[in-house]
Enzyme design. Structure first.
Site, PDB file in Angstrom:
ATOM      1  N   ARG A  69      39.727  44.693  35.762  1.00  0.00           N
ATOM      2  CA  ARG A  69      39.460  43.777  36.869  1.00  0.00           C
ATOM      3  C   ARG A  69      38.109  43.071  36.726  1.00  0.00           C
ATOM      4  O   ARG A  69      37.969  41.891  37.074  1.00  0.00           O
ATOM      5  CB  ARG A  69      39.501  44.555  38.189  1.00  0.00           C
ATOM      6  N   HIS A  73      37.284  39.069  37.207  1.00  0.00           N
ATOM      7  CA  HIS A  73      36.307  38.553  38.178  1.00  0.00           C
ATOM      8  C   HIS A  73      35.123  37.874  37.488  1.00  0.00           C
ATOM      9  O   HIS A  73      34.446  37.054  38.105  1.00  0.00           O
ATOM     10  CB  HIS A  73      35.841  39.670  39.120  1.00  0.00           C
ATOM     11  N   ASN A 102      33.873  40.886  45.641  1.00  0.00           N
ATOM     12  CA  ASN A 102      33.279  41.865  44.718  1.00  0.00           C
ATOM     13  C   ASN A 102      32.588  43.033  45.414  1.00  0.00           C
ATOM     14  O   ASN A 102      32.598  44.156  44.910  1.00  0.00           O
ATOM     15  CB  ASN A 102      32.251  41.163  43.810  1.00  0.00           C
ATOM     16  N   HIS A 201      47.977  45.050  38.108  1.00  0.00           N
ATOM     17  CA  HIS A 201      48.081  45.887  39.312  1.00  0.00           C
ATOM     18  C   HIS A 201      49.030  47.060  39.113  1.00  0.00           C
ATOM     19  O   HIS A 201      49.380  47.743  40.072  1.00  0.00           O
ATOM     20  CB  HIS A 201      48.477  45.039  40.527  1.00  0.00           C
ATOM     21  N   ASP A 256      51.981  50.133  32.531  1.00  0.00           N
ATOM     22  CA  ASP A 256      53.384  49.931  32.179  1.00  0.00           C
ATOM     23  C   ASP A 256      53.934  48.791  33.040  1.00  0.00           C
ATOM     24  O   ASP A 256      53.164  48.094  33.703  1.00  0.00           O
ATOM     25  CB  ASP A 256      54.186  51.238  32.380  1.00  0.00           C
TER      26      ASP A 256
END
Ligand code: HEM
Ligand SMILES: *[C@@H]1O[C@H](CO)[C@@H](O)[C@H](O)[C@H]1NC(C)=O
Ligand SMILES: *[C@@H]1O[C@H](CO)[C@@H](O)[C@H](O)[C@H]1NC(C)=O
Length: 330
Positions: A69, A73, A102, A201, A256
């Site tokens: 992530r 960002h 953030n 995600h 996955d």
């Protein structure tokens, strides 16, 4: 006639072609990242990054997700230039760490600093923080069981950051599909790239405050899933705002394609996630990724490489920071 073979035309043509080829090749070299950028200047780089990321993940199982992530960002704000890493200096500098998307959310800054220290010990002053972030995101993905790829390198570090761009350009979990597609489009990424990248995600966690509206107010959610999530995240803002739940309840620590099956089952936390499978243009792709992990992996890799090419600083632009949290003093 177009196929004229008069010697003067031919001579003219070959000069033109030669100068075109020269311009083309210099364009390709200038401003372009390469996978071999540090091959001679820092041969130990990739193994140092990999082992430091592995150690950090052994200590904190969430860290692989957090590093993936962090790269997103960074790249979405001023390009992949490590601008997100610059620390606020009270009274004189406001950076991106305290921007709304953030603050109290993005993690991994200490790990990047540890990698930087280890890299500096091997090859001082050579490797950018922006490239370390790109490598750490790849290594997090691989160590969680996801695909691997050769990371393009040669980014340099910014001397600036932008809290206002962090607030405007990082998509909110309240976004609808059109807003998500536009936010990625603004960075040169397609709707397909967006849907593939959202597959990140499949790992990591979200705070109650990010998913409260979806589990209480939305109807495009499995009622049993919503009820179960409500147990750990109360309707009233306050004490449970920071309570965590896995973004992918099936296999939250494995990289996955289970996230896409969650979307099809309407068992995800974020409103923005469910927008990818809610009767719109991305439904067919979500459904394909849910049953074809190879096609998810290959699209994810292509999109990560594309995201990593958002406006990098190259050549003599920017700097190689000595310490990732601060701009060099002179
Ligand atoms: C499509 C638009 C996106 C939105 C609206 C979004 C939003 C969010 C939100 C709200 C969280 C939870 C943050 C919290 O509650 O503290 C989150 C976590 C996360 N996001 Fe995204 N995200 C998006 C795209 C991406 C992309 C492109 C990537 C990477 C390629 C990514 C990787 C992650 C990861 C790995 C986590 C878990 C981090 C951790 O556990 O530390 N996201 N995202
Ligand atoms: C281990 O992880 C925790 C967070 O889970 C962090 O506070 C701590 O600094 C980490 N320690 C090391 C040595 O990385
Ligand atoms: C749910 O919707 C109601 C009515 O629009 C609103 O007042 C409330 O703040 C929303 N709750 C959440 C958690 O988003």
């Amino acid at each position: 006639m177009a196929s004229s073979t008069s010697s003067s035309t031919c001579h003219c043509c070959s000069l033109l072609i030669a100068s075109c080829l020269f311009l083309l090749s210099s364009t390709l070299v200038y401003g372009q990242l390469t996978t071999s950028f540090y091959a001679s200047s820092c041969p130990a780089l990739e193994s140092v990054v990999r082992s430091t990321v592995a150690q950090a993940m052994a200590n904190d199982t969430r860290m692989g997700a957090s590093l993936i992530r962090l790269f997103f960002h960074d790249c979405f704000v001023q390009g992949c230039d490590a601008s997100i890493l610059l620390d606020d200096v009270p009274g004189s500098f406001v950076g991106e760490k305290t921007a709304f998307p953030n603050a109290n959310s993005v993690r991994g800054y200490d790990v990047i600093n540890s990698i930087k220290t280890a890299v500096e010990a091997n090859c001082p002053g050579v490797v950018s923080c922006a490239d370390i972030v790109a490598l750490a995101a790849r290594d997090g993905t691989v160590l969680l069981g996801g695909p691997s790829w050769a990371v393009q390198l040669g980014r340099r570090d910014s001397t600036t950051a932008s809290q206002s761009l962090a607030n405007s350009d990082l998509p909110s979990p309240a976004s609808d599909l059109k807003t998500l597609i536009n936010a990625f489009g603004k960075k040169g990424l397609s709707a397909r790239d967006m849907t593939a990248l959202s597959g990140a995600h499949t790992v990591g966690f979200a705070r109650c405050q990010s998913f409260r509206a979806h589990i209480y107010n939305d109807t495009d959610i499995d009622p049993a899933f919503a009820a179960a999530q409500q147990g750990g995240c109360s309707f009233t803002p306050g004490a449970t705002d920071g309570s965590l739940a896995p973004l992918d309840e099936r296999s939250g620590l494995a990289f996955d394609n289970a996230y896409y099956a969650d979307l099809v089952a309407r068992r995800v936390l974020l409103h923005s996630d469910q927008e990818l499978y809610n009767g719109g243009s991305q439904d067919a792709l979500v459904s394909k990724y849910s049953s074809n992990s190879a096609s998810f992996f290959s699209d994810f890799v292509a999109a990560m490489i594309k995201m990593g090419n958002i406006s990098p600083l190259t050549g003599t632009a920017g700097q190689i920071r000595a310490s990732c949290g601060v701009v060099n003093s002179s």
